[in-house]
Design an enzyme around this catalytic site. Structure first.
Site, PDB file in Angstrom:
ATOM      1  N   HIS A  55     -11.199  -5.377  -7.646  1.00 18.29           N
ATOM      2  CA  HIS A  55     -11.983  -4.207  -8.073  1.00 18.29           C
ATOM      3  C   HIS A  55     -12.793  -4.575  -9.316  1.00 18.29           C
ATOM      4  CE1 HIS A  55     -10.475  -0.895  -5.439  1.00 18.29           C
ATOM      5  NE2 HIS A  55      -9.500  -1.777  -5.257  1.00 18.29           N
ATOM      6  N   TYR A 325      -0.887  -6.531 -11.452  1.00 17.04           N
ATOM      7  CA  TYR A 325      -1.851  -6.065 -12.446  1.00 17.04           C
ATOM      8  C   TYR A 325      -1.587  -6.733 -13.797  1.00 17.04           C
ATOM      9  CZ  TYR A 325      -3.534  -2.121  -9.538  1.00 17.04           C
ATOM     10  OH  TYR A 325      -4.098  -1.333  -8.564  1.00 17.04           O
TER      11      TYR A 325
END
Length: 336
Positions: A55, A325
């Site tokens: 992203h 993440y």
């Protein structure tokens, strides 16, 4: 704002170090660990120093969220106090190519950081497909391998993609959705889905299984065939910035209540359509800005950053996202 960012970076960097070790220990159960997945993201899309590994292409926004009284009966979270809660949002396109065209058929993302009283944070990260494309981390990893662009064409090899889908049934529903639904004309005209199951916990410690989605008050609108061919490579970020200058853009948070037998741990499977739903609040974004230097740029939108009243389930994708993440975030902090 600076206080939140400084504390958030410090806290999340420490979290990255701890979860890095956790991901290695969990690798025997998941077949791949967080470092391997982030390495493969870099192998598929290349390394863009200081940037997100997935992203990567996005835009920042800010506004507020106001929860409803009905939501407060299910969850004691301060998110549903009925008072405005400041929000820092980020919209994005799935994938690690910063030069991907905005017409790409990948999922769109909406990530929200709710800044609750007493410096508490609540994160919600969502995508524009009702389901995720993997029930296990290994499927996500294998998808990255299969879709790595062929050097001779610059595009994924269709045979490898087909072989992947044939051997990974948990990836098919999202693939079919993306194939049969054109991308939205605007970040503001897309619904965003939590895809995972979460727990709402009320003041009496009663737990309710829920899923949620954010529905645009301006309606869902998708690109036409002609627009897919004619739109410029980069239009989504600037369109959102200009649109919000005309007035706030709003989404309603719609929560679905699970019933016995509904899956808690498979984000590729949808719940039946007849489940009870209610409006849990409204998100209103009143400003937007490029992500470079924007309020969202340095935030690690870890979906397991949650305040009291909302908790995670044991969904293997949800629990894997946090360490993945963290690995990506730690590399960004180091300028890698």
């Amino acid at each position: 704002m600076q206080r939140f960012q400084t504390r958030s970076v410090r806290r999340l960097f420490l979290l990255a170090l701890g979860l890095f070790a956790w991901s290695a220990a969990a690798s025997a159960q998941t077949a791949v660990n967080a470092t391997q997945v982030v390495d493969q993201l870099e192998n598929t899309f290349g390394v863009h120093a200081g940037e997100r590994r997935n992203h990567i292409k996005g835009v920042c926004a800010a506004g507020e969220f106001v929860g409803t009284k009905q939501a407060a009966t299910y969850s004691r979270s301060a998110l549903f106090s009925g008072k405005p809660v400041p929000v820092v949002a980020r919209f994005s396109i799935a994938g690690g190519d910063p030069n991907a065209p905005d017409t790409t058929p990948n999922a769109r993302g909406m990530a929200l950081e709710f800044r609750l009283p007493d410096d508490k944070l609540q994160h919600i990260t969502m995508i524009s497909t009702p389901m995720f494309g993997a029930a296990q981390p290994k499927t996500f990893f294998d998808n990255l391998v299969a879709t790595k662009p062929d050097p001779s064409t610059g595009k994924p090899d269709p045979k490898k993609v087909k072989a992947f889908l044939d051997s990974h049934p948990d990836a098919r529903a999202q693939s079919e959705f993306l194939t049969t639904h054109h991308p939205p004309v605007s970040f503001a005209n897309s619904a965003y889905f939590g895809v995972h199951t979460f727990k709402y916990i009320d003041k009496n410690n009663k737990t309710t299984l829920v899923r949620w989605r954010f529905v645009p008050q301006d309606g869902e609108k998708r690109l036409t065939d002609a627009q897919l061919r004619s739109m410029p490579r980069d239009f989504l970020a600037q369109e959102l910035i200009e649109r919000i200058k005309k007035g706030p853009v709003r989404w309603d948070m719609v929560v679905t209540i699970g019933q016995p037998g509904d899956t808690e741990t498979d984000p590729t499977v949808l719940w039946p359509e007849d489940r009870k739903e209610f409006k849990a609040g409204t998100l209103a974004l009143s400003s937007a800005m490029p992500q470079k230097g924007g309020a969202c740029e340095k935030i690690n939108y870890d979906p397991l950053v949650m305040a009291d009243g909302i908790a995670a389930t044991s969904d293997p994708i949800l629990t894997f996202r946090s360490p993945a993440y963290a690995v990506s975030f730690s590399r960004r902090l180091q300028g890698k």
